[in-house]
Design a protein around this motif. Structure first.
Motif, PDB file in Angstrom:
ATOM      1  N   GLU A   1       5.516  -1.899   0.293  1.00 13.24           N
ATOM      2  CA  GLU A   1       5.038  -1.020   1.335  1.00 13.24           C
ATOM      3  C   GLU A   1       3.939  -1.716   2.128  1.00 13.24           C
ATOM      4  O   GLU A   1       3.266  -2.636   1.662  1.00 13.24           O
ATOM      5  CB  GLU A   1       4.479   0.270   0.726  1.00 13.24           C
ATOM      6  CG  GLU A   1       5.513   1.112  -0.012  1.00 13.24           C
ATOM      7  CD  GLU A   1       6.442   1.818   0.936  1.00 13.24           C
ATOM      8  OE1 GLU A   1       7.561   2.170   0.537  1.00 13.24           O
ATOM      9  OE2 GLU A   1       6.046   1.991   2.097  1.00 13.24           O
ATOM     10  N   GLY A   2       3.687  -1.240   3.333  1.00 14.47           N
ATOM     11  CA  GLY A   2       2.567  -1.743   4.116  1.00 14.47           C
ATOM     12  C   GLY A   2       2.844  -3.069   4.781  1.00 14.47           C
ATOM     13  O   GLY A   2       2.083  -4.025   4.620  1.00 14.47           O
TER      14      GLY A   2
ATOM     15  N   GLU B   1       3.036  -5.873   7.690  1.00 14.67           N
ATOM     16  CA  GLU B   1       2.214  -6.173   8.854  1.00 14.67           C
ATOM     17  C   GLU B   1       2.615  -7.520   9.433  1.00 14.67           C
ATOM     18  O   GLU B   1       3.235  -8.335   8.765  1.00 14.67           O
ATOM     19  CB  GLU B   1       0.733  -6.202   8.474  1.00 14.67           C
ATOM     20  CG  GLU B   1       0.391  -7.366   7.547  1.00 14.67           C
ATOM     21  CD  GLU B   1      -1.097  -7.504   7.325  1.00 14.67           C
ATOM     22  OE1 GLU B   1      -1.461  -8.230   6.436  1.00 14.67           O
ATOM     23  OE2 GLU B   1      -1.855  -6.880   8.068  1.00 14.67           O
TER      24      GLU B   1
ATOM     25  N   SER C   1      -0.844  -3.989  10.859  1.00 15.02           N
ATOM     26  CA  SER C   1      -0.873  -2.638  10.317  1.00 15.02           C
ATOM     27  C   SER C   1      -2.274  -2.326   9.852  1.00 15.02           C
ATOM     28  O   SER C   1      -3.163  -3.181   9.863  1.00 15.02           O
ATOM     29  CB  SER C   1       0.117  -2.522   9.155  1.00 15.02           C
ATOM     30  OG  SER C   1      -0.272  -3.388   8.127  1.00 15.02           O
ATOM     31  N   GLU C   2      -2.470  -1.113   9.419  1.00 16.06           N
ATOM     32  CA  GLU C   2      -3.801  -0.687   9.011  1.00 16.06           C
ATOM     33  C   GLU C   2      -4.089  -1.199   7.615  1.00 16.06           C
ATOM     34  O   GLU C   2      -3.973  -0.498   6.624  1.00 16.06           O
ATOM     35  CB  GLU C   2      -3.865   0.855   9.026  1.00 16.06           C
ATOM     36  CG  GLU C   2      -3.622   1.452  10.410  1.00 16.06           C
ATOM     37  CD  GLU C   2      -4.699   0.995  11.385  1.00 16.06           C
ATOM     38  OE1 GLU C   2      -5.843   0.806  10.944  1.00 16.06           O
ATOM     39  OE2 GLU C   2      -4.410   0.842  12.568  1.00 16.06           O
TER      40      GLU C   2
ATOM     41  N   SER D   1       0.852  -1.181   0.000  1.00 19.60           N
ATOM     42  CA  SER D   1       0.000   0.000   0.000  1.00 19.60           C
ATOM     43  C   SER D   1       0.887   1.229   0.000  1.00 19.60           C
ATOM     44  O   SER D   1       2.062   1.174   0.368  1.00 19.60           O
ATOM     45  CB  SER D   1      -0.925   0.010   1.223  1.00 19.60           C
ATOM     46  OG  SER D   1      -0.164   0.051   2.411  1.00 19.60           O
ATOM     47  N   LEU D   2       0.327   2.358  -0.426  1.00 20.28           N
ATOM     48  CA  LEU D   2       1.077   3.606  -0.497  1.00 20.28           C
ATOM     49  C   LEU D   2       0.837   4.442   0.749  1.00 20.28           C
ATOM     50  O   LEU D   2      -0.275   4.508   1.255  1.00 20.28           O
ATOM     51  CB  LEU D   2       0.647   4.411  -1.731  1.00 20.28           C
ATOM     52  CG  LEU D   2       1.084   3.844  -3.088  1.00 20.28           C
ATOM     53  CD1 LEU D   2       0.471   4.670  -4.198  1.00 20.28           C
ATOM     54  CD2 LEU D   2       2.592   3.861  -3.199  1.00 20.28           C
ATOM     55  N   SER D   3       1.896   5.095   1.212  1.00 17.79           N
ATOM     56  CA  SER D   3       1.758   6.008   2.345  1.00 17.79           C
ATOM     57  C   SER D   3       1.758   7.465   1.905  1.00 17.79           C
ATOM     58  O   SER D   3       1.597   8.357   2.718  1.00 17.79           O
ATOM     59  CB  SER D   3       2.906   5.786   3.339  1.00 17.79           C
ATOM     60  OG  SER D   3       4.153   5.994   2.715  1.00 17.79           O
ATOM     61  N   ILE D   4       1.967   7.727   0.613  1.00 16.18           N
ATOM     62  CA  ILE D   4       1.931   9.097   0.089  1.00 16.18           C
ATOM     63  C   ILE D   4       1.055   9.119  -1.141  1.00 16.18           C
ATOM     64  O   ILE D   4       0.832   8.091  -1.782  1.00 16.18           O
ATOM     65  CB  ILE D   4       3.347   9.607  -0.263  1.00 16.18           C
ATOM     66  CG1 ILE D   4       4.003   8.686  -1.302  1.00 16.18           C
ATOM     67  CG2 ILE D   4       4.205   9.716   0.982  1.00 16.18           C
ATOM     68  CD1 ILE D   4       5.340   9.189  -1.793  1.00 16.18           C
ATOM     69  N   ARG D   5       0.557  10.304  -1.492  1.00 14.79           N
ATOM     70  CA  ARG D   5      -0.264  10.440  -2.682  1.00 14.79           C
ATOM     71  C   ARG D   5       0.617  10.389  -3.919  1.00 14.79           C
ATOM     72  O   ARG D   5       1.591  11.114  -4.048  1.00 14.79           O
ATOM     73  CB  ARG D   5      -1.022  11.769  -2.667  1.00 14.79           C
ATOM     74  CG  ARG D   5      -2.161  11.823  -1.668  1.00 14.79           C
ATOM     75  CD  ARG D   5      -3.303  10.906  -2.054  1.00 14.79           C
ATOM     76  NE  ARG D   5      -4.002  11.368  -3.227  1.00 14.79           N
ATOM     77  CZ  ARG D   5      -5.019  10.709  -3.777  1.00 14.79           C
ATOM     78  NH1 ARG D   5      -5.421   9.564  -3.253  1.00 14.79           N
ATOM     79  NH2 ARG D   5      -5.616  11.168  -4.846  1.00 14.79           N
TER      80      ARG D   5
END
Length: 329
Positions: A294-295, A297, A314-315, A272-276
């Motif tokens: 990314e992401g 868990e 993680s979320e 998953s991405l943590s930035i746009r």
């Protein structure tokens, strides 16, 4: 003790191997002429950057350094399997619970060594792909050298004999050499991008599979430790009889099934991405695309005694998480 699951000579293909057949054995496992020590590592690394075309020297050195990495992982894999055997031998003379659990822990540690051995083969796909870029770089070097040689000859003739008829001939050769060089440089640029993406896709996929399977083994190992009675006893007191043989055996079976059934589709770690990453184009905003890596868990698993190992997550939405292996009772 149940040693049936300790050393398996042959195994059925795993679910991931059915989807994607395993790569051929790593080239680092054969053809050793200089041994396994650090001297051989240093020799390979230094000599790779001292010979060959200038354009390919840096990448040639990287390829040799990666071979050193793979040799080191192979050594760790072999030593870890020896450690697993020694752990089982040591525990054999201990109390019943310690004897049984150390044998099963030896199975898990041995499995880690097996995974590391498999990781080497997949990592070699990355190294071989990077090696193909080095070969292309080496093939481009002659066209660069030829163009430079003709340019130097023209400059020398113009200095010594500006009216020499050879200048016209050399200038025509220079035009052809520049055209050939342009084609070679374009091929190098295209192939470098294609192979670089493919190479690190091999490496990161191998790392992802290896890491998730290690996490599975770690969680099952924690479940095995729960079977050990660690309550302190007073001198002369007798511990309750150990009755966890079937439970420990089932944990090993569940672990083996979980590893065999693992695929990228049901992986627990989802990128998953943590930035746009979106950008506006033509009045509308492009959607974000998921990226690799990314992401991260962690996940817990239900053991056979009805207790959950501690885990943090993680979320990541529940529907994106792959199914965790279930510990049979």
């Amino acid at each position: 003790m149940h040693r049936t699951y300790s050393m398996r000579n042959s195994r059925a293909p795993t679910a991931q191997q059915m989807v994607t057949p395993p790569p051929p054995p790593s080239s680092t496992k054969t053809g050793r002429f200089f041994g396994k020590g650090s001297l051989a590592h240093t020799f390979r690394r230094t000599t790779a950057g001292s010979f060959g075309p200038d354009l390919a020297r840096k990448l040639a050195q990287l390829v040799k350094m990666e071979k050193n990495v793979m040799r080191s992982i192979e050594l760790v894999s072999r030593e870890r399997r020896e450690v697993a055997k020694q752990l089982s031998l040591w525990g054999e003379e201990c109390d019943d619970d310690v004897s049984d659990i150390t044998d099963k822990l030896g199975v898990l540690v041995y499995e880690v060594g097996e995974l590391e051995d498999q990781f080497i083969d997949r990592y070699d796909q990355y190294r071989v792909t990077m090696k193909s870029i080095r070969n292309i770089e080496a093939s481009v070097q002659p066209s660069r050298d030829r163009k430079q040689k003709i340019t130097d000859q023209i400059a020398q003739l113009k200095y010594k004999d500006p009216n020499s008829p050879k200048i016209v001939v050399l200038e025509q050769e220079l035009v052809r050499a520049e055209a050939e060089s342009l084609v070679a440089e374009a091929q190098l640029s295209n192939i470098t991008r294609e192979k670089l993406k493919a190479a690190f896709a091999y490496q990161f996929d191998a790392l992802r599979e290896h890491s998730e399977k290690l996490a599975m083994i770690a969680n099952y190992g924690l479940s095995l430790l729960d079977l050990i009675d660690d309550q302190a006893v007073t001198p002369g007191e007798t511990r309750p009889a150990y009755d966890g043989y079937e439970a420990s055996k089932q944990i090993i079976i569940d672990c083996e099934n979980a590893l065999a059934n693992w695929t990228f589709e049901n992986a627990a770690v989802k990128p998953s991405l943590s930035i746009r990453q979106g950008q506006r184009e033509g009045g509308f905003e492009l959607e974000d695309e998921p990226l690799r890596g990314e992401g991260m868990e962690d996940w817990g698993e239900q053991d056979k005694l009805g207790e959950r190992a501690e885990a943090t997550t993680s979320e990541v939405p529940a529907e994106e998480k792959g199914p965790a292996p279930v510990m049979a009772a």
